[in-house]
Design a protein around this motif. Sequence first.
Motif, mmCIF file in Angstrom:
data_model
loop_
_atom_site.group_PDB
_atom_site.id
_atom_site.type_symbol
_atom_site.label_atom_id
_atom_site.label_comp_id
_atom_site.label_asym_id
_atom_site.label_seq_id
_atom_site.Cartn_x
_atom_site.Cartn_y
_atom_site.Cartn_z
ATOM 1 N N ASP A 116 2.406 11.751 12.543
ATOM 2 C CA ASP A 116 1.298 12.277 12.621
ATOM 3 C C ASP A 116 0.126 11.362 12.403
ATOM 4 N N ASP A 135 -8.837 7.874 20.837
ATOM 5 C CA ASP A 135 -8.127 8.856 22.064
ATOM 6 C C ASP A 135 -8.251 10.039 21.983
ATOM 7 N N LEU A 295 -5.999 4.145 29.145
ATOM 8 C CA LEU A 295 -7.565 4.240 29.375
ATOM 9 C C LEU A 295 -7.090 2.680 30.320
ATOM 10 N N ALA A 321 -0.377 5.596 25.768
ATOM 11 C CA ALA A 321 0.593 4.183 26.258
ATOM 12 C C ALA A 321 0.050 2.837 25.186
ATOM 13 N N THR A 323 -2.488 1.414 25.067
ATOM 14 C CA THR A 323 -3.837 0.211 25.138
ATOM 15 C C THR A 323 -4.689 -0.232 24.527
ATOM 16 N N GLU A 339 1.859 7.147 17.045
ATOM 17 C CA GLU A 339 1.905 8.198 18.164
ATOM 18 C C GLU A 339 2.917 9.241 18.046
HETATM 19 C C1 LIG Z 1 -5.246 10.686 25.713
HETATM 20 S S1 LIG Z 1 -3.160 10.392 24.741
HETATM 21 C C2 LIG Z 1 -4.222 8.624 24.209
HETATM 22 C C3 LIG Z 1 -3.900 7.421 25.299
HETATM 23 C C4 LIG Z 1 -3.902 6.028 24.791
HETATM 24 N N1 LIG Z 1 -5.718 6.015 24.481
HETATM 25 C C5 LIG Z 1 -3.691 5.087 26.131
HETATM 26 O O1 LIG Z 1 -4.721 4.096 26.900
HETATM 27 O O2 LIG Z 1 -3.316 4.923 26.551
HETATM 28 C C6 LIG Z 1 -3.486 11.411 23.597
HETATM 29 C C7 LIG Z 1 -2.577 10.452 22.192
HETATM 30 O O3 LIG Z 1 -1.999 11.496 21.268
HETATM 31 C C8 LIG Z 1 -0.342 11.528 20.452
HETATM 32 N N2 LIG Z 1 -0.887 12.263 19.991
HETATM 33 C C9 LIG Z 1 -1.327 14.026 19.693
HETATM 34 N N3 LIG Z 1 -1.916 14.082 18.013
HETATM 35 C C10 LIG Z 1 -0.721 13.797 17.768
HETATM 36 C C11 LIG Z 1 -1.225 12.839 16.637
HETATM 37 N N4 LIG Z 1 -1.590 14.401 14.944
HETATM 38 N N5 LIG Z 1 -0.792 11.896 15.433
HETATM 39 C C12 LIG Z 1 -0.405 10.632 16.127
HETATM 40 N N6 LIG Z 1 -0.319 11.209 17.628
HETATM 41 C C13 LIG Z 1 -1.060 12.294 18.242
HETATM 42 C C14 LIG Z 1 -0.554 12.465 22.449
HETATM 43 O O4 LIG Z 1 1.040 12.568 21.585
HETATM 44 C C15 LIG Z 1 -1.275 11.274 23.102
HETATM 45 O O5 LIG Z 1 0.111 10.479 23.178
#
Ligand SMILES: C[S@@+](CC[C@H](N)C(=O)[O-])C[C@H]1O[C@@H](n2cnc3c(N)ncnc32)[C@H](O)[C@@H]1O
Length: 404
Positions: A116, A135, A295, A321, A323, A339
Amino acid sequence: MKEKSGFFQVLGINRDDKKNLQEIAHKIGISTKSLLFYNDNGILPPSNELVIIAAFFGINQFQIMIGMGVYSQELKDLLSQRASEIAKDITVPETPKLENHKAVFRTTLGELFEGDCLSLMAGMQSNSVDLVFADPPFNLSKLYPSNMDDNVSSVEYIGWTEQWLSECIRILKPGGSLFLWNLPKWNTYFSEFLNHRLSFRHWISVDIKYSLPISSKLYPSHYSLLYYVKQEKPSVFKPDRLKMDTCPHCFKELRDYGGYKDKMNPKGINMADVWYDIPPVRHAKYKKRKDANELSIKLLDRIIEMASNEGDVIFDPFGGAGTTYLVAELKKRRWIGIELGPTEIIVDRLVNKAEELEYLNQYRDNYNKLFPDKIKKERLKRMLWTSDSFIKSEADFILEMKLV
Ligand SMILES: C[S@@+](CC[C@H](N)C(=O)[O-])C[C@H]1O[C@@H](n2cnc3c(N)ncnc32)[C@H](O)[C@@H]1O
């Protein structure tokens, strides 16, 4: 994420007790649907209804506003006058417990964690990061591999975002930049929050169509990219200059620059705050994680180039992922990543980073020149002007000087 404030909470209404809610709605003459709408979206009822609700519950309207966290300037002034009195009764919430985080992957430039982001940030030093890009999930009921709840109330989502944004602000160095990618709807709330904590630079609209047209609404066609800086000025601001748009067939310019052609900077056009050239990552061939809102590396390249130098530290609290980490790595920036869900895909991308360097270089080849080499060649073939057309020969220059 925990429910913290809200309309029903301040009125002492249990949202799940439908019978009680219906009775109240009937007595005050405001529909259950409206009451639920105000509660679930954190929207203050209009003043005529507010008067009725306050009278029915025997409280004053400001109590409802404070309970909902909706502050008019008048209310802010009143609270501010009594700040010391009010603050005495408020205890500061405990800082989140720091878990012992161990990196799941390391390079010479960065570290990737699983878990987290809030708990990771709790252990990070204040003023230690040069650039934050975030993001987050958009609360659109998306199913993430981490199985996180992406369908919470607006109040909860906003509260959670403010929590992690506060931590991002704390770890950001003075002069450091923060970029927040989200839907325009959410960023209207978050800009209000950030405006009181950082300096606003831009609301960048990135033209990407992200859903099918909806009959009752305008076609959603842009993401919002908020750009803020800690304290007054950014330590780094060096936006790329962009090429002139030309027809892919005849290579003529698409806009008429009239008599200003000779005044155009040969290095390209100033970056605007509307970006039309960021591709969505839809094609399976380019998409690294099928279920991630991945992204484009072009977007991250632009941000990282604009707001950081080689060796600077970049933090992205939502890996997806990976990025951001990949582009940071390719551009020789240090990075910290995390992540909540599985991280294998991020590791895989970082291990095979050379594969994506080629795409990155293709994008970069088109920057900081008015006409990229290929287009310049085509224009010259067709006797169209290029920046070189306006470079005066020495003889022309001497003649001009004599005439003056
Ligand atoms: C919209 S995606 C990000 C995509 C990234 N910008 C990319 O281009 O690959 C949001 C990610 O945040 C992760 N996530 C959600 N809550 C989180 C937390 N509290 N701590 C870390 N990661 C978290 C989700 O599992 C998800 O994979």
